[in-house]
Every structure is written in C-alpha cells, then in structure tokens.
Write an enzyme that holds these catalytic residues in place. Structure first.
Site, PDB file in Angstrom:
ATOM      1  N   ALA A   1       7.452  -7.583  -1.101  1.00 35.15           N
ATOM      2  CA  ALA A   1       8.644  -6.582  -1.100  1.00 35.15           C
ATOM      3  C   ALA A   1       8.245  -5.686  -0.078  1.00 35.15           C
ATOM      4  O   ALA A   1       7.110  -5.498   0.516  1.00 35.15           O
ATOM      5  CB  ALA A   1       8.317  -5.926  -2.876  1.00 35.15           C
TER       6      ALA A   1
ATOM      7  N   VAL B   1      -1.948   0.541  -8.843  1.00 31.72           N
ATOM      8  CA  VAL B   1      -2.958  -0.547  -8.422  1.00 31.72           C
ATOM      9  C   VAL B   1      -3.888  -0.126  -7.064  1.00 31.72           C
ATOM     10  O   VAL B   1      -3.398   0.283  -6.248  1.00 31.72           O
ATOM     11  CB  VAL B   1      -2.308  -1.740  -8.342  1.00 31.72           C
ATOM     12  CG1 VAL B   1      -3.339  -3.069  -8.151  1.00 31.72           C
ATOM     13  CG2 VAL B   1      -1.348  -2.111  -9.276  1.00 31.72           C
TER      14      VAL B   1
ATOM     15  N   LYS C   1      13.645  -1.872  -7.309  1.00 38.73           N
ATOM     16  CA  LYS C   1      12.929  -2.615  -8.300  1.00 38.73           C
ATOM     17  C   LYS C   1      13.602  -2.380  -9.849  1.00 38.73           C
ATOM     18  O   LYS C   1      14.010  -3.384 -10.538  1.00 38.73           O
ATOM     19  CB  LYS C   1      11.442  -2.057  -8.387  1.00 38.73           C
ATOM     20  CG  LYS C   1      10.706  -2.352  -7.277  1.00 38.73           C
ATOM     21  CD  LYS C   1      10.344  -3.777  -7.283  1.00 38.73           C
ATOM     22  CE  LYS C   1       9.292  -4.059  -6.199  1.00 38.73           C
ATOM     23  NZ  LYS C   1       9.046  -5.558  -6.213  1.00 38.73           N
TER      24      LYS C   1
ATOM     25  N   LYS D   1      -2.242  -1.730   4.220  1.00 42.06           N
ATOM     26  CA  LYS D   1      -1.300  -0.808   3.774  1.00 42.06           C
ATOM     27  C   LYS D   1      -1.351   0.702   4.488  1.00 42.06           C
ATOM     28  O   LYS D   1      -0.242   1.361   4.153  1.00 42.06           O
ATOM     29  CB  LYS D   1      -1.326  -0.691   2.090  1.00 42.06           C
ATOM     30  CG  LYS D   1      -1.139  -2.097   1.496  1.00 42.06           C
ATOM     31  CD  LYS D   1      -1.049  -1.711  -0.130  1.00 42.06           C
ATOM     32  CE  LYS D   1       0.255  -0.955  -0.537  1.00 42.06           C
ATOM     33  NZ  LYS D   1       0.194  -0.994  -1.931  1.00 42.06           N
TER      34      LYS D   1
ATOM     35  N   LYS E   1       8.538 -15.791   5.297  1.00 42.12           N
ATOM     36  CA  LYS E   1       9.534 -15.448   4.241  1.00 42.12           C
ATOM     37  C   LYS E   1      10.886 -15.583   4.698  1.00 42.12           C
ATOM     38  O   LYS E   1      11.652 -16.314   3.787  1.00 42.12           O
ATOM     39  CB  LYS E   1       9.306 -13.788   4.010  1.00 42.12           C
ATOM     40  CG  LYS E   1       9.952 -12.919   5.063  1.00 42.12           C
ATOM     41  CD  LYS E   1       9.944 -11.690   4.305  1.00 42.12           C
ATOM     42  CE  LYS E   1      10.485 -10.421   5.423  1.00 42.12           C
ATOM     43  NZ  LYS E   1      12.091 -10.725   5.277  1.00 42.12           N
TER      44      LYS E   1
ATOM     45  N   LYS F   1      -1.159   4.310   5.155  1.00 41.16           N
ATOM     46  CA  LYS F   1      -0.801   5.491   4.306  1.00 41.16           C
ATOM     47  C   LYS F   1      -0.429   5.346   2.854  1.00 41.16           C
ATOM     48  O   LYS F   1      -0.701   5.956   1.934  1.00 41.16           O
ATOM     49  CB  LYS F   1       0.512   6.438   4.829  1.00 41.16           C
ATOM     50  CG  LYS F   1       1.680   5.748   4.689  1.00 41.16           C
ATOM     51  CD  LYS F   1       2.716   6.591   5.292  1.00 41.16           C
ATOM     52  CE  LYS F   1       4.106   5.833   5.281  1.00 41.16           C
ATOM     53  NZ  LYS F   1       5.176   6.898   5.810  1.00 41.16           N
TER      54      LYS F   1
ATOM     55  N   PHE G   1      -4.271  16.751  -3.364  1.00 37.83           N
ATOM     56  CA  PHE G   1      -3.352  17.980  -3.394  1.00 37.83           C
ATOM     57  C   PHE G   1      -3.880  19.014  -4.512  1.00 37.83           C
ATOM     58  O   PHE G   1      -4.699  18.685  -5.548  1.00 37.83           O
ATOM     59  CB  PHE G   1      -2.000  17.386  -4.312  1.00 37.83           C
ATOM     60  CG  PHE G   1      -1.274  16.499  -3.169  1.00 37.83           C
ATOM     61  CD1 PHE G   1      -1.535  16.543  -1.756  1.00 37.83           C
ATOM     62  CD2 PHE G   1      -0.749  15.316  -3.864  1.00 37.83           C
ATOM     63  CE1 PHE G   1      -0.861  15.551  -1.039  1.00 37.83           C
ATOM     64  CE2 PHE G   1      -0.179  14.386  -3.009  1.00 37.83           C
ATOM     65  CZ  PHE G   1       0.011  14.579  -1.517  1.00 37.83           C
ATOM     66  N   GLY G   2      -3.553  20.247  -4.117  1.00 33.37           N
ATOM     67  CA  GLY G   2      -4.068  21.474  -4.783  1.00 33.37           C
ATOM     68  C   GLY G   2      -2.922  21.553  -5.943  1.00 33.37           C
ATOM     69  O   GLY G   2      -2.413  20.524  -6.435  1.00 33.37           O
TER      70      GLY G   2
ATOM     71  N   TYR H   1      12.900   3.034  -3.106  1.00 31.44           N
ATOM     72  CA  TYR H   1      12.033   1.569  -3.561  1.00 31.44           C
ATOM     73  C   TYR H   1      12.088   1.631  -4.844  1.00 31.44           C
ATOM     74  O   TYR H   1      12.239   0.444  -5.709  1.00 31.44           O
ATOM     75  CB  TYR H   1      10.734   2.017  -3.282  1.00 31.44           C
ATOM     76  CG  TYR H   1       9.680   1.235  -3.895  1.00 31.44           C
ATOM     77  CD1 TYR H   1       9.678  -0.152  -3.505  1.00 31.44           C
ATOM     78  CD2 TYR H   1       8.755   1.754  -4.885  1.00 31.44           C
ATOM     79  CE1 TYR H   1       8.563  -1.006  -4.073  1.00 31.44           C
ATOM     80  CE2 TYR H   1       8.009   0.943  -5.511  1.00 31.44           C
ATOM     81  CZ  TYR H   1       7.892  -0.460  -5.143  1.00 31.44           C
ATOM     82  OH  TYR H   1       7.010  -1.288  -5.596  1.00 31.44           O
TER      83      TYR H   1
END
Length: 318
Positions: free
Chosen positions: A82, A174, A148, A182, A53, A184, A205-206, A144
């Site tokens: 990215a 996605v 964007k 990737k 890159k 986590k 998650f609860g 992040y």
C-alpha cells in the site's frame, strides 16, 4: 506458494522472515523496488519468487479473465502492499494503490477460494475517541485513512458472498525491525534511535490538544506481535472479519523516548512546537479495543513499549 504483497516493506518483510522460520521458502514476494534500498529487508530471507506489483496485478487479472497467467499455484495472500504515507494527498493515486488493487486481489482469492489477509489501518478511526470496529467510530482525517476505510466498507458490503477466509487487520502504531526505508514515516522509536546515534536528544511534540508535552498517547504494537497475529489467522481458516491489531493499551510517546534514553544511557527529551500543518489532522490518542480479536480466540500477550522498544534497539545494534 504464499504471496506477500509489499513483501520488501516493513510488515511484509517481517512476515516473509517469519514464514521462512516456519520452513516456508515457497514465498512469492510482490513489491515495487523502484526504491532499491528496500532490498536490505529481504537480504536475509529466502524467496521462491519475486514479481513487480504491476506484473503481478496483470497476471491476476488475466487469471480472472480465464487467460494464461503464468502464476504458480497460490494457497494464500498476505496483502501488505500500500501507499502508507499519511501526508500524501493525491487521492487518485491513493485509491488506485490502496483500494482498486485490493479489490482485484480480494476477488482473485474468492475465485481461487484461498485466504486473503490484508492490512487495514487504525487511520480509519481518525478523529474518533472510540476504537471499535464499527462504522459509527470511523472518522478518517486523511486520504490514506479514507482509502483503507473504503476497502473495509467494500469488504463489508460483499461479506455474504465470500466463500474463503477474509481477514482485515487494523494496524495501530507498528514499530520494529525492517522499517528504516520508510524515512519520515518510520516509527518514533526508529527516529529516536537515529537522533541519539547522531549525538542529538530525542525530540517530541510539546503540549497540544489538552495533552502535556510528550503525553500524547498511542497504541504502539511491536511488529513481531503483528506477524504472530497474521500467522495465527492463517492457521485458523475459520476466523474471518475485520480486527483491530494493537496491544489494547495506550502509552505516551514519552515512554518511547525514555526507553531509548535509558537504553543508551545518554540524552534528554527536547520538546518542539506542534506543527501547524498537523493541527486537525493528528490522532493525539489511540487505544485498540481488541475484544473482537480475543473473542476470535487469540490469546497471546503483546509487548509493552519498554519491552518492544528494547528488543528493537537490540536488533538495530546487533
């Protein structure tokens, strides 16, 4: 050649594979393979060339200065590269990768009058309850999402000066093949598959933020559908704009876990406490308004969670 930045990554590698399926082997992949494990995403693809890159950016800048660059003739750029880690808080690093780099490629494409199709993100909406491509609904919760949004704003400000196609895709959640690198940040579908394969139960998650356990909902979109939209836009150079790219449906995380459990015929959902560090920085609900994409002429349907996750599990077990 067609350039795919981030071409060894998740969406990028799927784009490369789809271009190959169209008979296009003149694909220049641009990426950073410091994490060498990403090579597996391209192992079954055919490339015309590969550039790091930083090397690619240097050559693009040289071309913009009118200097020799050794770049081949380029007919379009898919800019998927990215830093997509929503837990990264180094703003300088994030803006260098997601904003400054993108600006250079945008201007290069205008200079060459070639299509520029780039990855934006639903993270631009953040805490909004309305997911329409308009400034009043853009409320990012992390740097992040801001990086964007900043580039989307830059595109809007310069819109009237563009002579070539520019398309930004606000990707929602996605999932699908070629995302294992990737870690986590891989999809919940991938993590649930991995948990079941380890003999564990899928974890969710609860109850939190007014939602019952497992009922926080997102617009989950299969990567194959995302690629189809990208290629449709390439085929329709008259289409420009910033578009939401989701299914137009919100489905609960629980639907993913149930699909994985049904597929493997084992397990039950384990609910865990909502993490303190995510409170106030988490989207409990997203649903893409895809009216603008439909108005542009895109007619194909999008897979449901059950359809897409089942197809993904078939691929993972293939």
């Amino acid at each position: 050649m067609i350039v795919v930045t981030g071409g060894a990554g998740f969406i990028g590698a799927n784009l490369v594979k789809a271009l190959n399926a169209r008979g296009r082997e003149d694909v220049l992949v641009v990426d950073d393979l410091s994490d060498g494990t990403k090579f597996v995403n391209l192992a079954d693809c055919t490339l015309g060339d590969y550039l790091d890159k930083d090397d690619f950016l240097a050559r693009v800048k040289a071309e913009l200065r009118g200097e020799p660059s050794e770049l081949p003739p380029i007919e379009a750029i898919f800019h998927e590269g990215a830093c997509s880690d929503t837990t990264e808080w180094d703003g300088k690093f994030m803006l260098e990768n997601n904003f400054e780099y993108s600006k250079v490629l945008l201007h290069f494409c205008q200079y060459k009058r070639i299509p520029f199709l780039y990855a934006s993100s639903a993270a631009t909406y953040g805490g909004s309850e309305v997911f329409v491509e308009a400034p009043e609904h853009e409320k990012p919760l992390n740097v992040y999402g801001y990086s964007k949004l900043l580039f989307d704003q830059y595109v809007r400000v310069h819109w009237e000066s563009f002579d070539a196609q520019v398309v930004g895709f606000r990707y929602f959640n996605v999932y699908g093949p070629r995302e294992q690198h990737k870690g986590k940040m891989a999809s919940v579908a991938y993590h649930h598959h991995s948990q079941v394969k380890r003999g564990e139960n899928p974890k969710l998650f609860g109850a939190w933020d007014g939602y019952e356990a497992g009922m926080q909902s997102r617009d989950f979109v299969y990567v194959g559908d995302v690629v189809d939209v990208n290629l449709w836009c390439l085929d329709h150079p008259e289409v420009s704009g910033i578009f939401n790219l989701g299914t137009g449906r919100a489905e609960p995380f629980k639907a993913i876990a149930e699909t994985v459990i049904d597929y493997y015929a084992t397990g039950k959902i384990d609910y865990i406490d909502f993490p303190e560090e995510l409170k106030g920085r988490y989207q409990s609900y997203t649903r893409a308004d895809i009216s603008r994409l439909r108005e542009a002429g895109y007619k194909a349907e999008f897979k449901t969670v059950r359809e897409g996750v089942s197809a993904y599990l078939d691929w993972l077990n293939g």
